[in-house]
Design an enzyme around this catalytic site. Structure first.
Site, mmCIF file in Angstrom:
data_model
loop_
_atom_site.group_PDB
_atom_site.id
_atom_site.type_symbol
_atom_site.label_atom_id
_atom_site.label_comp_id
_atom_site.label_asym_id
_atom_site.label_seq_id
_atom_site.Cartn_x
_atom_site.Cartn_y
_atom_site.Cartn_z
ATOM 1 C CB CYS A 102 -0.872 -0.062 1.125
ATOM 2 S SG CYS A 102 -1.699 1.603 1.414
ATOM 3 C CB CYS A 123 -0.529 2.143 5.787
ATOM 4 S SG CYS A 123 -1.059 0.506 5.101
ATOM 5 C CB CYS A 156 -5.270 -0.682 2.535
ATOM 6 S SG CYS A 156 -3.757 -0.781 3.450
ATOM 7 C CB CYS A 194 -4.057 2.981 5.926
ATOM 8 S SG CYS A 194 -3.987 2.645 4.235
ATOM 9 C CB CYS A 243 -9.341 -3.518 -11.586
ATOM 10 S SG CYS A 243 -8.740 -2.327 -12.836
#
Ligand code: FE
Length: 167
Positions: A81, A84, A130, A133, A153
């Site tokens: 991510c 984070c 995510c 976060c 995607c």
């Protein structure tokens, strides 16, 4: 006279460069090891993320297809991510979906992600976020390749590629 044009040209160049400059911000919440869930207000994320990453992850925007960093990117490594550092995808599961966005047929661990029904854009889709976060990453579709038939995607701007990170 010629000197004056030179000065105007150089001044214009400086303004142009300044406008395109991506400000590098320090993000104390980015970690490859800390898995503690973060629940921070957007005002905090605005301070630590680049404008592009903020727009995608916190405002649930979608970047342009094809003209993005990982669409045709084929290096071996892991994708985290961008906000984070949470480990999300491996290049082993990346494939060319032809959509113009980086696509994966499975995440490293589904429990590192959150899934939410998304009825925006006059469609019913599954939004992928995510889990650490809460940042928007992209969408999940069910027209991917075997064996999962899934297509994650993703937005390149929501991902940080790490060549040597441990799976
Ligand atoms: Fe995250």
């Amino acid at each position: 006279m010629i000197k004056r044009f030179w000065l105007i040209g150089i001044f214009g160049l400086l303004i142009g460069c300044h406008g395109q400059k991506q400000v590098k911000k320090h993000n104390p919440y980015f970690s490859l090891t800390d898995t503690t869930e973060l629940r921070l207000p957007n005002s905090v994320w605005k301070e630590v993320l680049s404008d592009g990453v903020y727009t995608i992850t916190r405002e649930r925007s979608t970047e342009a297809p094809y003209n993005n960093e990982f669409c045709d990117f084929k290096a071996a490594g892991n994708y985290h991510c961008a906000a984070c550092g949470n480990l999300l995808f491996s290049s082993v599961n990346k494939y060319d979906s032809g959509t113009g966005w980086p696509s994966f047929w499975q995440p490293i661990q589904p429990n590192r992600l959150l899934f939410r029904k998304d009825f925006s854009e006059k469609m019913e889709r599954v939004e992928v976020l995510c889990k650490r976060c809460g940042g928007h990453l992209g969408h999940l579709f069910y027209d991917g390749p075997a064996p999962t038939r899934q297509r994650y995607c993703m937005n390149s701007l929501a991902l940080k590629f790490m060549k040597d990170s441990v799976k």
